[in-house]
Design a protein around this motif. Structure first.
Motif, mmCIF file in Angstrom:
data_model
loop_
_atom_site.group_PDB
_atom_site.id
_atom_site.type_symbol
_atom_site.label_atom_id
_atom_site.label_comp_id
_atom_site.label_asym_id
_atom_site.label_seq_id
_atom_site.Cartn_x
_atom_site.Cartn_y
_atom_site.Cartn_z
ATOM 1 N N GLN A 189 0.834 -1.207 0.000
ATOM 2 C CA GLN A 189 0.000 0.000 0.000
ATOM 3 C C GLN A 189 0.865 1.251 0.000
ATOM 4 O O GLN A 189 0.518 2.261 -0.607
ATOM 5 C CB GLN A 189 -0.913 -0.011 1.227
ATOM 6 N N ILE A 190 2.003 1.202 0.712
ATOM 7 C CA ILE A 190 3.016 2.263 0.642
ATOM 8 C C ILE A 190 4.371 1.603 0.412
ATOM 9 O O ILE A 190 4.532 0.395 0.611
ATOM 10 C CB ILE A 190 3.044 3.129 1.918
ATOM 11 N N ALA A 191 5.347 2.410 -0.007
ATOM 12 C CA ALA A 191 6.635 1.849 -0.427
ATOM 13 C C ALA A 191 7.580 1.552 0.729
ATOM 14 O O ALA A 191 8.445 0.676 0.611
ATOM 15 C CB ALA A 191 7.310 2.794 -1.422
ATOM 16 N N GLY A 192 7.444 2.290 1.834
ATOM 17 C CA GLY A 192 8.381 2.035 2.919
ATOM 18 C C GLY A 192 8.268 3.044 4.040
ATOM 19 O O GLY A 192 7.456 3.978 4.006
ATOM 20 N N ALA A 193 9.106 2.858 5.066
ATOM 21 C CA ALA A 193 9.098 3.742 6.230
ATOM 22 C C ALA A 193 10.475 3.751 6.869
ATOM 23 O O ALA A 193 11.271 2.816 6.699
ATOM 24 C CB ALA A 193 8.046 3.293 7.248
ATOM 25 N N ALA A 194 10.752 4.828 7.591
ATOM 26 C CA ALA A 194 11.972 4.939 8.392
ATOM 27 C C ALA A 194 11.544 5.429 9.766
ATOM 28 O O ALA A 194 11.004 6.528 9.898
ATOM 29 C CB ALA A 194 12.956 5.910 7.745
ATOM 30 N N ILE A 195 11.761 4.608 10.783
ATOM 31 C CA ILE A 195 11.209 4.865 12.114
ATOM 32 C C ILE A 195 12.327 4.897 13.154
ATOM 33 O O ILE A 195 13.142 3.982 13.231
ATOM 34 C CB ILE A 195 10.177 3.780 12.493
ATOM 35 N N ASP A 196 12.317 5.951 13.967
ATOM 36 C CA ASP A 196 13.326 6.109 15.014
ATOM 37 C C ASP A 196 12.729 6.015 16.407
ATOM 38 O O ASP A 196 13.449 5.817 17.383
ATOM 39 C CB ASP A 196 14.029 7.461 14.857
ATOM 40 N N VAL A 197 11.394 6.163 16.508
ATOM 41 C CA VAL A 197 10.724 6.197 17.807
ATOM 42 C C VAL A 197 9.536 5.245 17.783
ATOM 43 O O VAL A 197 8.917 5.038 16.731
ATOM 44 C CB VAL A 197 10.262 7.628 18.153
ATOM 45 N N TYR A 198 9.196 4.698 18.949
ATOM 46 C CA TYR A 198 8.219 3.619 18.994
ATOM 47 C C TYR A 198 7.254 3.806 20.161
ATOM 48 O O TYR A 198 7.589 4.461 21.157
ATOM 49 C CB TYR A 198 8.940 2.270 19.109
ATOM 50 N N GLU A 199 6.090 3.204 20.019
ATOM 51 C CA GLU A 199 5.080 3.339 21.066
ATOM 52 C C GLU A 199 5.566 2.724 22.370
ATOM 53 O O GLU A 199 5.269 3.237 23.459
ATOM 54 C CB GLU A 199 3.781 2.683 20.611
ATOM 55 N N HIS A 200 6.319 1.636 22.270
ATOM 56 C CA HIS A 200 6.929 1.019 23.456
ATOM 57 C C HIS A 200 8.423 0.876 23.182
ATOM 58 O O HIS A 200 8.825 0.251 22.204
ATOM 59 C CB HIS A 200 6.305 -0.345 23.744
ATOM 60 N N GLU A 201 9.236 1.466 24.054
ATOM 61 C CA GLU A 201 10.687 1.410 23.876
ATOM 62 C C GLU A 201 11.327 0.758 25.092
ATOM 63 O O GLU A 201 10.916 1.035 26.225
ATOM 64 C CB GLU A 201 11.253 2.820 23.657
ATOM 65 N N PRO A 202 12.343 -0.119 24.887
ATOM 66 C CA PRO A 202 12.867 -0.581 23.591
ATOM 67 C C PRO A 202 11.795 -1.292 22.753
ATOM 68 O O PRO A 202 10.811 -1.785 23.308
ATOM 69 C CB PRO A 202 13.981 -1.556 23.993
ATOM 70 N N LEU A 203 12.024 -1.344 21.443
ATOM 71 C CA LEU A 203 11.077 -1.979 20.544
ATOM 72 C C LEU A 203 10.910 -3.447 20.937
ATOM 73 O O LEU A 203 11.886 -4.181 21.095
ATOM 74 C CB LEU A 203 11.571 -1.871 19.103
ATOM 75 N N GLU A 204 9.657 -3.858 21.088
ATOM 76 C CA GLU A 204 9.377 -5.209 21.559
ATOM 77 C C GLU A 204 9.825 -6.265 20.549
ATOM 78 O O GLU A 204 9.817 -6.024 19.342
ATOM 79 C CB GLU A 204 7.880 -5.344 21.827
ATOM 80 N N ALA A 205 10.201 -7.419 21.051
ATOM 81 C CA ALA A 205 10.710 -8.494 20.192
ATOM 82 C C ALA A 205 9.678 -8.955 19.182
ATOM 83 O O ALA A 205 10.020 -9.359 18.063
ATOM 84 C CB ALA A 205 11.166 -9.673 21.058
#
Length: 335
Positions: free
Chosen positions: A233-249
């Motif tokens: 639906q979209i080509a891609g993303a670049a994410i530095d921040v997350y709803e829960h940090e550290p990013l869950e496994a």
């Protein structure tokens, strides 16, 4: 520490639990933190001597600001200290995603030479949608314009004239999502912006569009984003921040594949930014302890503590009147 030591005994206690902080905070006049410490209502209520809480960084979503305000505690941040670092990281993420740099780097280091696999796209003459034209968004706009990008912006608090000064065309969020080739987020996390970018909003993007979030986790619905990338639906993303940090496994973002770039909240992680925000906030804490005003208070003016109690009713009145005017007035704010 050298700055703070001019006016106070300084204790460095890192890695404390919330319970441990509640236990020791009654002895302190000031608290200085970074993003890893949650200053809850319980901690604030226990801080009977607290005059100021200093957040070495921009976001204060890890501080219960209303609780601090009710107790007459000044909350300060450093709104400009990491502006350049955050804007540059967003640009780096955009270019890394466009040219498949993380995957290409891993491929070469593993002994391969896969030139045909990593065909990228240029950002030149592409349309960049900037959500939030604050200090970081404004700096990024200038850099993107110099790279030859066309600029759209969504910000309900910015005047049309200010946007035009930055080379941006001010539009509504739906139009920005529909027309942009790249979308970058530079807004705080609030109840209004939580999951602002959800499945419905993502469905309005071009299939060739890409999104960048170096602002705050939770602004994007991560489950919806992962699905949008996997389905094409979209080509891609670049994410530095997350709803829960550290990013869950088990985060769905980990299973997207090469069409997403993930970094561990590095937006302000430059040597220069870390020093700048620390010095800025330390100087403000020093000034407040000396009875001087803070220059970047996010909740109440930096004034003498004995005056705060007298002003509390007027601050509440001003906030109520501001909310009323913002709802009754038509159009954007002009200044």
């Amino acid at each position: 520490i050298d700055i703070l030591s001019q006016v106070a005994q300084v204790d460095v206690n890192t890695g404390l639990s919330a319970a441990e902080l509640v236990k020791i905070i009654p002895d302190y006049d000031a608290l200085m933190i970074r993003s890893g410490t949650q200053v809850t209502k319980e901690i604030i209520e226990a801080g009977n001597l607290l005059k100021i809480i200093g957040r070495a960084g921009v976001g204060v979503d890890n501080v219960d600001v209303p609780a601090a305000t009710r107790k007459g505690i000044v909350v300060v941040n450093s709104p400009e200290g990491n502006t350049i670092a955050a804007a540059e990281h967003a640009i780096a993420m955009m270019l890394s995603m466009s040219r498949h740099i993380p995957e290409a780097n891993a491929s070469v280091k593993s002994g391969k030479w896969e030139r045909n696999r990593f065909i990228g796209v240029e950002v030149y003459k592409k349309t960049l949608g900037i959500v939030g034209l604050g200090k970081i968004g404004s700096h990024l706009a200038a850099a993107a314009k110099a790279m030859g990008m066309k600029l759209l912006a969504y910000d309900p608090f910015i005047s049309t004239e200010r946007a035009e000064q930055l080379g941006c065309r001010l539009v509504e969020l739906e139009l920005l999502m529909r027309e942009s080739d790249y979308i970058t987020l530079h807004i705080p996390k609030t109840p209004e912006t939580l999951h602002l970018i959800n499945a419905e909003v993502l469905s309005k993007m071009k299939p060739t569009a890409r999104i960048i979030n170096c602002a705050r986790g939770g602004i994007i619905d991560e489950v919806a984003l992962a699905e949008a990338i996997k389905s094409g639906q979209i080509a891609g993303a670049a994410i530095d921040v997350y709803e829960h940090e550290p990013l869950e496994a088990d985060s769905p973002l980990r299973s997207v594949g090469q069409n997403i770039v993930l970094t561990p909240h590095l937006g302000a992680s430059t040597a220069e930014a870390q020093v700048n925000v620390a010095i800025d906030v330390a100087e403000q804490i020093r000034d407040v302890l000396l009875g001087l005003p803070a220059r970047s208070a996010v909740n109440i003016p930096g004034i003498y503590p004995d005056s705060i109690e007298k002003l509390k009713p007027y601050l509440q009145l001003a906030e109520t009147l501001g909310n009323l005017v913002s709802q009754l007035a038509g159009g954007r704010v002009d200044y």
